[in-house]
Design an enzyme around this catalytic site. Structure first.
Site, PDB file in Angstrom:
ATOM      1  N   HIS A  46      -7.590  -5.669  -0.269  1.00 37.70           N
ATOM      2  CA  HIS A  46      -6.359  -4.901  -0.062  1.00 37.70           C
ATOM      3  C   HIS A  46      -5.342  -5.681   0.772  1.00 37.70           C
ATOM      4  O   HIS A  46      -4.269  -5.168   1.056  1.00 37.70           O
ATOM      5  CB  HIS A  46      -6.708  -3.577   0.622  1.00 37.70           C
ATOM      6  CG  HIS A  46      -5.650  -2.522   0.535  1.00 37.70           C
ATOM      7  ND1 HIS A  46      -5.123  -2.084  -0.665  1.00 37.70           N
ATOM      8  CD2 HIS A  46      -5.009  -1.815   1.505  1.00 37.70           C
ATOM      9  CE1 HIS A  46      -4.214  -1.147  -0.430  1.00 37.70           C
ATOM     10  NE2 HIS A  46      -4.118  -0.975   0.861  1.00 37.70           N
ATOM     11  N   ASP A  62      -9.818  -5.139  -4.550  1.00 33.59           N
ATOM     12  CA  ASP A  62      -9.297  -4.080  -3.687  1.00 33.59           C
ATOM     13  C   ASP A  62     -10.202  -2.846  -3.781  1.00 33.59           C
ATOM     14  O   ASP A  62     -10.331  -2.245  -4.846  1.00 33.59           O
ATOM     15  CB  ASP A  62      -7.865  -3.726  -4.108  1.00 33.59           C
ATOM     16  CG  ASP A  62      -7.138  -2.877  -3.093  1.00 33.59           C
ATOM     17  OD1 ASP A  62      -7.812  -2.151  -2.329  1.00 33.59           O
ATOM     18  OD2 ASP A  62      -5.893  -2.935  -3.062  1.00 33.59           O
ATOM     19  N   SER A  87       0.826  -1.203   0.000  1.00 26.71           N
ATOM     20  CA  SER A  87       0.000   0.000   0.000  1.00 26.71           C
ATOM     21  C   SER A  87       0.865   1.259   0.000  1.00 26.71           C
ATOM     22  O   SER A  87       1.676   1.446  -0.904  1.00 26.71           O
ATOM     23  CB  SER A  87      -0.975  -0.039   1.187  1.00 26.71           C
ATOM     24  OG  SER A  87      -1.980   0.925   1.041  1.00 26.71           O
TER      25      SER A  87
END
Length: 263
Positions: free
Chosen positions: A244, A216, A101
């Site tokens: 995610h 996601d 991320s």
């Protein structure tokens, strides 16, 4: 074992170093966590990969996890400089850098700014790149963070995974996010809104594995496709059963892919 590494005067980062005796060529993995988490998110990598004789190093960013929490320094340049300071201090070479991320965006800036110093391969996991949050989403998260941070973190937890998570797992994940300081949590939301890494992508010379969940809802899968197009030596592996959090949702596949990529 865990220890602290100074990255600038008055700022020390916490480093979890599992199996340091496994520091052989191509056998060291450095993990950079996502917002607003810590190295603990990679528990299910450390459990398995350290047992396969890999040295697993998790770095808590400034302001997060067990690291010092200064009021300043929440830019991609500074966070990349912190990673560089740790890699230099530990004299790491030929490592695989894994960024999830926002940690993926930090890893991208590191590879660009420092010419991939000490890194031979890069793994980007649901990377918040080339951009992070839209202004609308960022401003909503920012308002919640500054007024009801636990509510914000519960929302992050609820939207993070595609697969079912138990209440105890949700509680563990929720508490991980609250280990960060409120000011650093807010500062990185602004970072994700206001900065991007477009210009860094063509400068990445290392082989790059891109892993991204097709479900996601935090960072759209189409951004992984952009990364694949813009990073010269990259390969995209979709995770069809993940949101995610593919590092947990498809952890066996994830761990196997990292090991294969390092060969």
């Amino acid at each position: 074992m865990g220890y602290y590494v100074p990255v600038e005067q008055g700022v020390n980062l916490f480093v979890e170093d599992v199996n340091p005796s496994g520091n052989k060529s191509n056998k060291t993995i450095v993990f950079i966590h996502g917002w607003p988490l810590s190295h603990k998110q990679f528990e299910y990598q450390f459990d398995v990969l350290a047992g396969k004789e890999y040295r697993c190093i998790g770095i808590d960013w400034r302001g997060f996890g067990k690291s010092d929490k200064p009021i300043h320094g929440y830019t991609y340049n500074r966070l990349a400089a912190d990673i560089h300071a740790v890699i230099q201090a530990l004299q790491l070479k030929d490592v695989t850098l894994v960024g999830h991320s926002t940690g993926g965006a930090i890893a991208i800036r590191y590879m660009s700014k420092y010419n991939g110093h000490g890194v031979s391969k890069l793994v980007l996991v649901d990377a918040a790149a080339p951009i992070g949050f839209t202004a609308e989403n960022a401003n909503k998260l920012l308002e919640e963070t500054l007024n009801d941070r636990p509510k914000m973190m519960q929302g992050v937890t609820d939207n993070f995974f595609f697969q079912y998570i138990t209440k105890p797992f949700s509680d563990w994940f929720f508490q991980m996010g609250l280990e960060a300081a409120g000011w650093s949590t807010a500062a990185v939301i602004k970072l994700l809104r206001d900065e991007n890494v477009y210009e860094d992508l063509p400068k990445i010379a290392a082989p790059t594995l891109i892993i991204h969940g097709t479900h996601d809802s935090v960072i759209p899968f189409k951004q992984a496709q952009q990364l694949n197009q813009m990073i010269p030596k990259s390969e995209l592996i979709p995770f069809y059963y993940s949101g995610h959090g593919g590092f947990w949702e498809e952890r066996e596949k994830f761990n196997d892919l990292v090991v294969q990529f390092m060969q």
